[in-house]
Design an enzyme around this catalytic site. Sequence first.
Site, mmCIF file in Angstrom:
data_model
loop_
_atom_site.group_PDB
_atom_site.id
_atom_site.type_symbol
_atom_site.label_atom_id
_atom_site.label_comp_id
_atom_site.label_asym_id
_atom_site.label_seq_id
_atom_site.Cartn_x
_atom_site.Cartn_y
_atom_site.Cartn_z
ATOM 1 N N GLU A 93 36.065 4.187 -3.202
ATOM 2 C CA GLU A 93 37.358 4.762 -3.590
ATOM 3 C C GLU A 93 37.952 5.601 -2.458
ATOM 4 O O GLU A 93 38.441 6.715 -2.663
ATOM 5 C CB GLU A 93 37.208 5.573 -4.880
ATOM 6 C CG GLU A 93 36.652 4.751 -6.025
ATOM 7 C CD GLU A 93 36.558 5.524 -7.351
ATOM 8 O OE1 GLU A 93 36.818 6.745 -7.330
ATOM 9 O OE2 GLU A 93 36.239 4.905 -8.374
ATOM 10 N N GLU B 81 32.346 -1.042 -10.920
ATOM 11 C CA GLU B 81 31.857 0.048 -11.773
ATOM 12 C C GLU B 81 32.582 0.023 -13.106
ATOM 13 O O GLU B 81 33.811 -0.095 -13.148
ATOM 14 C CB GLU B 81 32.105 1.421 -11.128
ATOM 15 C CG GLU B 81 31.297 1.738 -9.895
ATOM 16 C CD GLU B 81 31.626 3.125 -9.332
ATOM 17 O OE1 GLU B 81 32.046 4.012 -10.115
ATOM 18 O OE2 GLU B 81 31.484 3.315 -8.111
#
Length: 499
Positions: A118, A265
């Site tokens: 991220e 995820e």
Amino acid sequence: MTLKIWLQAILLICGVFFKASGAFVGINIGTDVSNLPSAVDIVGILKAQQITHVRLFDADAHMLNALSNTGIEVMVSVTNEEVLGIGELPSTAAAWVNKNVAAYVPSTNITAIAVGSEVLTSIPHAAPILVPAMNNLYKALLASNLNYQVKISTPHSMDIIPRSFPPSTATFNATSNSTIFQILQFLKNTKSYYMLNAYPYYEYVKSNGIFPLEYALFKPLPPVKQIVDPNTLFHYNSMFDALVDAAYNSIAALNFSGIPIVVTETGWPSFGGSKEPDATAENAETYNSNLIRRVSNDSGPPSQPTIPINTYIYELFNEDKRPGPVSERNWGVLFTNGTAVYDVSLSDSDSLGANSSTAFCIARPGADESSLRDGLNWACGPGQANCAAIQKGQPCYSPNTVQNHASYAYNDYYQKMRSSGGTCDFGGTASLTTADPSYGSCRFIGSGNSSMGGLFPPAALGPIGPSSGSSTSIVLRFGRVVAVVALLVLLDLNLRNIL
């Protein structure tokens, strides 16, 4: 070309012909854990749970060695701290690939590199260096002749899509468009995939009751609560599908297509603080059980129905050392001793314990190695277990660990002797599980209909696994042989021309 390169080519072609079809459910392995089991014990847990794909948040040497010869597909990660150096210097990227990938393949089945985590939202100042880092790593893979085997991508949070509903109008954050465009161009050029971290839990909490909890948990919705995109009229049965479609539509808004999405995820916390009422074991069990069923049906979201959604659950263990809210430390599906936090199977078979008639006796993860060795010696000696399959060169020899060999011997003894009073204890070093520990060509007694442990490959109980002898398996194996023979013929012709 060198012999190593020819061998890698042969392995690649075999892999292409023999790769199983269908979507998979993998697992993330975080390490902010007190009393983290050894790498060997973690791999034992993965095998016991029939997990075929794992994502590591780094490239830990102990884990990569322990995963050797298991067949488990491994995604390694460049940490956020490493991205800057790799993006600045191609030599740093080459050293990283040589140390963390080339040194382990093909025995460790590394298939992807996640570049950072991220980055665009967690360390936005590093955004300009992210694509150069991906390019440098790809060039390093190319130099090692691994660019076809190992894909490169970078995981993104949903935060780079400001408005995810309705999915049809979703677009990336305008301030990130330039970098995202470059990333998508890289993924397209290298035939890689978009990595998405999609958490219906967080989206549900942020929605302040706009969306029903059932929608986040994959539960059926009554007619009055149906979720419909007003532009496409697509019905969304789950928030998970809507988030994936929001990403697909954001990609399409930048005029890209043909880039599949892998969810790197997702999950649900099993416990939270006083202000986190929806973080419960019941909801976590519901979410992950339904997620596994959803992914295993091999379909995509409404806008891309033919593209399965390969997915990694977050995460294997509760990371009790993580900072933040209570829920941050309670995403694990297993305790570090291998027992379940709640009732869920990490394969696409029925929930653990709910519909299973067979129990397997395995070495307890974390058990003292000396005690395990004593138990192994007893089982193969006075206990009269058939330990032929764990001898060198036999199907259950690898991985060559006391943990693995003890599990096989313990189970062989238990299955043969339980009807006459045999127990699964071995001085406290054994435990029962309903998850079939069979792997590769190693079959444990009690698995399916087999009574000849170690001699036959397991049935495809997990998200992806070899077949137990179906006609499809035979065709795949024949294709694999043909590919190797064809390559060897070409090699011979080339060598004759050279000479």
